[in-house]
Design an enzyme around this catalytic site. Structure first.
Site, short mmCIF file in Angstrom:
data_model
loop_
_atom_site.label_atom_id
_atom_site.label_comp_id
_atom_site.label_asym_id
_atom_site.label_seq_id
_atom_site.Cartn_x
_atom_site.Cartn_y
_atom_site.Cartn_z
N PHE A 177 0.86 -1.19 0.00
CA PHE A 177 0.00 0.00 0.00
C PHE A 177 0.89 1.23 0.00
O PHE A 177 1.71 1.41 0.90
CB PHE A 177 -0.94 0.03 1.21
CG PHE A 177 -1.90 1.19 1.13
CD1 PHE A 177 -3.01 1.13 0.31
CD2 PHE A 177 -1.66 2.36 1.84
CE1 PHE A 177 -3.88 2.22 0.20
CE2 PHE A 177 -2.53 3.45 1.73
CZ PHE A 177 -3.64 3.37 0.92
N LYS A 195 2.35 9.31 8.65
CA LYS A 195 1.65 8.84 9.85
C LYS A 195 2.32 9.23 11.18
O LYS A 195 2.12 10.32 11.67
CB LYS A 195 1.46 7.32 9.76
CG LYS A 195 0.53 6.91 8.59
CD LYS A 195 -0.04 5.52 8.75
CE LYS A 195 -1.20 5.28 7.79
NZ LYS A 195 -0.85 4.71 6.49
N ASP A 244 9.16 2.47 1.87
CA ASP A 244 7.98 3.22 2.30
C ASP A 244 7.80 2.94 3.79
O ASP A 244 7.26 1.90 4.18
CB ASP A 244 6.76 2.77 1.49
CG ASP A 244 5.48 3.48 1.93
OD1 ASP A 244 5.47 4.11 3.01
OD2 ASP A 244 4.48 3.37 1.20
C1 LIG Z 1 -1.01 5.00 5.09
C2 LIG Z 1 0.05 4.65 4.15
C3 LIG Z 1 0.29 5.42 2.99
C4 LIG Z 1 -0.59 6.57 2.58
O1 LIG Z 1 -0.53 7.62 3.50
P1 LIG Z 1 -1.63 8.79 3.42
O2 LIG Z 1 -1.15 9.77 4.45
O3 LIG Z 1 -2.95 8.18 3.73
O4 LIG Z 1 -1.57 9.34 2.05
C5 LIG Z 1 1.36 5.07 2.18
N1 LIG Z 1 2.15 4.03 2.50
C6 LIG Z 1 1.96 3.29 3.60
C7 LIG Z 1 2.90 2.17 3.91
C8 LIG Z 1 0.90 3.57 4.46
O5 LIG Z 1 0.68 2.79 5.54
#
Ligand SMILES: *Cc1c(COP(=O)(O)O)cnc(C)c1O
Length: 394
Positions: free
Chosen positions: A135, A249, A220
């Site tokens: 994701f 986050k 990421d």
């Molecule tokens: C939540 C998440 C995203 C997206 O972040 P947003 O602030 O919702 O755009 C991207 N990568 C990972 C691994 C995530 O957990």
């Protein structure tokens, strides 16, 4: 009880399947709904409320900055942005940072950086290998990077240049690397995919492969970064140094901020290539500095390792008392999933709501625990007993 659910239905786009809980305030690991029912919050704003709700360090930083300077622009130097940049660089293996406003934006920036790196160093290579069940966000390009067709199928055509391979499979990465490949982009542990933990040496193998081929390793760390896995960054857990990481986050402690960081050798973006009106904004940077500085100064990552193993051990013993119901407990630090034998995570989360415990139904057959990093021993014990009561009530 008010008719918030009806109001939402009338005025808000139906993009989120919400729990029937209206949260009006929070303090530490607790939140209260509109009827004053108290919950233990083990969702922590999807792993963003690192210090819990309304921690005094966050409230003070936000209040002070709100009284000083809210927003100017990157036309000028501002101090909270530079304090935060220095803190992140000095505590990571990366050399430079760019601030934005979310995880998806951080990944967009990293993807642009990788493409420019490919243009300048790899004869125009532009493809990025990402993992199935990954994701990376919801913008058009990050949804294309995301390894889940359900998030893409209504928005075709996706941004070209992403190749999805099975996670935790070095051979698949090797087979799919070609002359157009500029980077491999992975989560150290897949969060939204269901807390999927790779083999201990997987990222080292990917690192070596990227070195051999002169391509970038982008991690990421939007979910895994800033202490969540019991290390300040997830890459430390696996003994690798990525070329680029993305954060969001947990770095903000509840304010919307994201970042991508790069090593000097691939620091290729120049004026005109990238920018942001709100990115690096004084208010969010002051708040994120307070959060990140608290995590570093109090060595919260180390605490996360201890308290995370207590939570995990507790879940393991609940699992052994409920062998037909729970299939597996997995995760690191305070990012833990409990996999169920059947697709009943919705029912289980509803039962937990009743017991006063908020959890995330990360998959139809899995719930995710991601409490604040400073969750107390007592609250972990209480969360475990409420979780067990919820299972019994089903
Ligand atoms: C939540 C998440 C995203 C997206 O972040 P947003 O602030 O919702 O755009 C991207 N990568 C990972 C691994 C995530 O957990």
């Amino acid at each position: 009880m008010s008719d918030w659910i009806e109001i939402e239905k009338q005025y808000y786009m139906f993009c989120a399947r919400r729990q029937p809980v209206t949260i009006v305030r929070g303090s530490g690991t607790r939140v209260w709904d509109d009827s004053e029912k108290e919950y233990l919050d083990f969702t922590a704003g999807w792993a963003s409320d690192s210090l819990g709700h309304c921690h005094p360090v966050m409230v003070d930083a936000i209040t002070n900055q709100a009284n000083t300077l809210l927003q100017t622009s990157n036309q000028f130097y501002t101090l909270p942005q530079l304090d935060l940049a220095k803190l992140l660089v000095e505590n990571s293996c990366l050399d430079k940072v760019f601030f934005c406003n979310s995880g998806a934006e951080a990944n967009e920036g990293a993807i642009k950086l990788a493409r420019k790196y490919g243009k300048e160093n790899l004869k125009g290579a532009f493809e990025i290998i990402t993992a199935d069940n990954s994701f990376h966000g919801r913008t058009m390009t990050t949804v294309s990077a995301t390894g889940n067709v359900h998030y893409q199928e209504n928005f075709l055509p996706v941004t070209p240049g992403f190749i999805h391979v099975p996670f935790n499979n070095i051979e698949a990465i090797k087979e799919n690397t070609g002359k157009n490949t500029c980077a491999v982009m992975l989560e150290p542990i897949q969060g939204e995919g269901g807390v999927n933990v790779p083999d201990p040496n997987f990222l080292q193998q990917v690192r070596s492969w990227c070195d051999e081929n002169n391509i970038l390793l982008i991690l990421d760390e939007v979910q895994t970064g800033m202490g969540r896995l019991g290390k300040l960054f997830g890459y430390e857990l696996y003994g690798v140094e990525p070329d680029v990481i993305t954060l969001a986050k947990g770095m903000g402690g509840g304010v919307p901020i994201g970042a991508f960081l790069t090593k000097d050798h691939c620091d290729v973006l120049r004026p005109g290539d990238h920018g942001s009106t709100f990115g690096g904004n004084p208010l969010t940077c002051a708040a994120a500095f307070a959060c990140c500085n608290f995590i570093v100064e109090n060595d919260l990552s180390k605490y996360v390792t201890q308290i995370g193993s207590e939570l995990k051990n507790g879940l393991h013993s609940i699992a052994s008392n409920n062998e037909s119901f729970i299939k597996e407990v997995r995760g690191e630090g305070l990012l833990i999933a409990v996999e169920l034998s059947e697709d009943v995570s919705g029912d289980l989360v509803a039962a937990c709501n009743n017991q006063g415990l908020l959890l995330n139904p990360v998959r139809p057959n899995a719930v995710r625990f991601m409490p604040p990093l400073n969750v107390s021993k007592d609250d972990v014990a209480l969360g475990l007993s409420r979780f067990e009561d919820a299972i019994k009530s089903l």
